[in-house]
Design an enzyme around this catalytic site. Structure first.
Site, short mmCIF file in Angstrom:
data_model
loop_
_atom_site.label_atom_id
_atom_site.label_comp_id
_atom_site.label_asym_id
_atom_site.label_seq_id
_atom_site.Cartn_x
_atom_site.Cartn_y
_atom_site.Cartn_z
N LYS A 150 0.83 -1.17 0.00
CA LYS A 150 0.00 0.00 0.00
C LYS A 150 0.89 1.26 0.00
O LYS A 150 2.04 1.15 0.40
CB LYS A 150 -0.93 -0.01 1.21
CG LYS A 150 -0.17 0.10 2.56
CD LYS A 150 -1.08 0.44 3.67
CE LYS A 150 -1.10 1.91 3.92
NZ LYS A 150 -0.02 2.45 4.72
N HIS A 180 -0.52 -5.28 6.08
CA HIS A 180 0.18 -6.07 7.10
C HIS A 180 -0.66 -6.27 8.36
O HIS A 180 -0.39 -7.17 9.16
CB HIS A 180 1.58 -5.52 7.39
CG HIS A 180 1.60 -4.29 8.23
ND1 HIS A 180 1.34 -3.05 7.73
CD2 HIS A 180 1.86 -4.10 9.55
CE1 HIS A 180 1.43 -2.16 8.70
NE2 HIS A 180 1.75 -2.77 9.82
N GLU A 218 -0.55 5.72 17.58
CA GLU A 218 0.91 5.64 17.49
C GLU A 218 1.52 6.80 18.26
O GLU A 218 0.92 7.87 18.34
CB GLU A 218 1.36 5.73 16.04
CG GLU A 218 0.81 4.63 15.17
CD GLU A 218 1.38 4.72 13.76
OE1 GLU A 218 2.48 4.21 13.56
OE2 GLU A 218 0.73 5.31 12.89
N ASP A 237 -3.68 6.68 4.76
CA ASP A 237 -2.55 5.87 5.25
C ASP A 237 -3.03 4.72 6.15
O ASP A 237 -2.45 3.63 6.13
CB ASP A 237 -1.58 6.78 6.02
CG ASP A 237 -0.30 6.09 6.41
OD1 ASP A 237 0.32 5.46 5.53
OD2 ASP A 237 0.08 6.15 7.60
N HIS A 242 -5.91 -0.51 6.67
CA HIS A 242 -5.83 -1.27 7.92
C HIS A 242 -7.14 -1.24 8.71
O HIS A 242 -7.65 -2.28 9.13
CB HIS A 242 -4.72 -0.73 8.83
CG HIS A 242 -3.38 -0.65 8.17
ND1 HIS A 242 -2.94 -1.58 7.26
CD2 HIS A 242 -2.37 0.25 8.30
CE1 HIS A 242 -1.71 -1.25 6.87
NE2 HIS A 242 -1.35 -0.14 7.47
C1 BG6 Z 1 1.76 1.69 7.86
C2 BG6 Z 1 1.58 3.18 7.78
O1 BG6 Z 1 0.95 1.05 6.90
O2 BG6 Z 1 1.39 1.24 9.15
C3 BG6 Z 1 2.39 3.87 8.84
O3 BG6 Z 1 1.96 3.64 6.50
C4 BG6 Z 1 2.09 3.30 10.21
O4 BG6 Z 1 2.16 5.27 8.83
C5 BG6 Z 1 2.19 1.78 10.19
O5 BG6 Z 1 3.03 3.84 11.12
C6 BG6 Z 1 1.71 1.19 11.49
O6 BG6 Z 1 2.02 -0.17 11.51
P1 BG6 Z 1 2.24 -0.95 12.89
O7 BG6 Z 1 2.35 -2.37 12.48
O8 BG6 Z 1 3.47 -0.38 13.48
O9 BG6 Z 1 1.02 -0.64 13.68
#
Ligand code: BG6
Length: 492
Positions: A150, A180, A218, A237, A242
């Site tokens: 993505k 992911h 985050e 994003d 997600h």
């Molecule tokens: C990514 C985003 O897909 O996922 C990022 O582009 C984000 O901005 C990240 O920080 C978060 O992934 P995780 O696995 O750390 O929650």
């Protein structure tokens, strides 16, 4: 108990963008760990591709750096590192030109029948050019797959263009669109909880569930990614992919099997049932925010605009949305979504809040009767807890307590959950598409997100400022409290 490792078939994995950030932080560590676990056969090769050699002078050296930075010391042994490095090859190649493609084709032709995966860890504007050249150089065999990261596009129209370009060379069966979040342990566990137990499904509907909250918070800012992020923002994003995927897994009907299309058909129905948010509705159903300087992760941090070194950006680093799934199962049940950078803590959770009991038989002295809550924590410390009311043990009459039943079994299995990329990369090799997005899902997600983007564009209001290290703008609190509910900032 321990988990079983089944070695995959030999493969060649070609990583475009091999010297980039995603490769260093996620792909190389994930492949290394699967190698250590014994899941990767001796013949498998990892072929890095990039326009020029990495700053370290060789691919091998940059992989060493990536392992040292992103894999804990206790997982690194000389023997394992040597075995992993022996799998590496590197091709210097111009993705939009002609140089180097013949070298890559020749390398792959050494094993024409082997499983081949092209991982495009590059911007989506390059997907078309790369796929076209892969096709033209005869590198697509029946056992070939392509993995795309993505963002697939920045709105519905550009996503269609990207998908068309990839689809001209690869069939849908060969295209693995990675999200992911679908590889995270708790997300998998959500499917097990819902569909491997008879207990939850009968109450998994509007009659018993009051609302659902999905939070992905985050503490990080945008750091080195400001250039990309400013053209994206939190809605594109995190939400388009997600968060909507998480919502789908909570809301979907039981699929007939775990087959990729059976699961994806059900997720697609959810996406198509999302109540559209109109320009007028966006005002009260969405909140966007942008962080200002504050304190996060234990130190003073700069605001978004300072990180960006510009003062005119209206890109949102926070979004909260009240979504609804308009179907029989979910009519009237709000799904509150919230995600942001530089929030109070790093926390990703799905909270399913059940309705209150219809009538309490307990006297006031017993204390409040709280509603049941199922909390699925994706990170940190993944796990699942079911909040129940019980009697406070011991004498003292009937006093009630709200306590969590911990349904986390990782300790019992003695395993640490693998990183999402570890599972997903092995699924790519196996050719299992269940945890990857199908094209029509991407289209349907954009169809819901596009009007929100348009409403924001049309609005004269800028994103609401919030101080780094907080839970976002106060309007996000208003979004849920207006409905008589509260965010579970730490519902676990
Ligand atoms: C990514 C985003 O897909 O996922 C990022 O582009 C984000 O901005 C990240 O920080 C978060 O992934 P995780 O696995 O750390 O929650």
């Amino acid at each position: 108990m321990s988990s079983r490792i089944i070695t995959v078939e030999p493969f060649d994995m070609v990583v475009f963008g091999a010297t980039g950030d995603l490769s260093a932080r996620k792909l190389i560590p994930a492949l290394y760990r699967r190698d250590v676990a014994g899941q990767i056969p001796a013949e498998a090769r990892i072929i890095g591709v990039s326009r020029r050699l990495p700053a370290e002078g060789s691919f091998e050296a940059s992989v060493r750096t990536s392992l040292a930075q992103h894999v804990p010391d206790e997982e690194l042994t000389d023997e394992h590192i040597a075995r992993f490095l022996a799998r590496l090859a590197f091709v210097t190649l111009d993705v939009t030109g002609e140089a180097g493609w013949g070298d890559l084709a020749a390398l792959l032709a050494q094993h024409p029948a082997r499983i081949r995966a092209f991982y495009l860890a590059v911007g989506p504007d390059l997907f078309g050019a790369i796929c076209e050249r892969i096709g033209r150089h005869g590198m697509v065999t029946p056992e070939t797959r392509v993995v795309v990261e993505k963002p697939v596009g920045k709105d519905g129209a550009s996503a269609r263009a990207v998908n068309d370009a990839v689809g001209r060379v690869f069939s849908e069966r060969q295209i693995f669109r990675i999200d992911h979040y679908l590889g995270k342990e708790t997300v998998q566990n959500l499917m097990a909880l819902r569909f491997a137990n008879a207990l939850f499904e009968p109450v998994w509907n509007a009659a018993h569930i009051d609302h659902v909250q999905i939070t992905v918070a985050e503490t990080l800012g945008v750091q080195g990614r400001a250039g990309y992020y400013d053209t994206s923002g939190a809605l594109r994003d995190m939400v388009q992919n997600h968060m909507l995927q998480l919502l789908c897994l909570v809301a979907m009907e039981p699929p007939t099997s775990l087959d990729a299309d059976a699961v994806r058909d059900e997720k697609l129905k959810v996406l198509k049932s999302l109540k559209p948010i109109s320009i007028a509705g966006a005002d009260h159903l969405t909140v966007r925010g942008q962080y200002r300087a504050g304190a996060s992760a234990g130190g003073a941090v700069r605001g978004y605009l300072e990180e960006l070194e510009r003062d005119d950006s209206t890109t949102e680093t926070f979004v909260a949305i009240k979504a609804e799934v308009e179907n029989w199962r979910w009519a009237g049940v709000p799904f509150y979504l919230r995600t942001g950078k530089r929030l109070a803590t790093r926390l990703s959770e799905i909270v399913v809040s059940f309705r209150p009991i219809p009538h309490s038989i307990f006297p006031g002295s017993a204390g409040a009767v709280h509603s049941n809550r199922l909390v699925m924590r994706l990170q940190p410390d993944e796990g699942v807890r079911l909040w129940l009311m019980i009697k406070d043990p011991g004498p003292g009459g009937m006093r009630l307590q709200h306590v969590p039943l911990d349904m986390t079994f990782a300790d019992a299995f003695g395993v640490k959950a693998p990183d999402a990329y570890e599972r997903l990369l092995m699924d790519v090799v196996r050719g299992t598409q269940t945890l990857f997005m199908r094209r029509d899902e991407v289209d349907a997600a954009w169809a819901w997100v596009d009007p929100i983007l348009e409403a924001w564009k049309a609005s004269s209001q800028a994103p609401k400022p919030y101080t780094a290290g907080t839970w976002g703008p106060s309007a996000a609190v208003g979004l849920i409290e207006r409905d008589g509910r509260t965010w579970q900032d730490d519902g676990y």
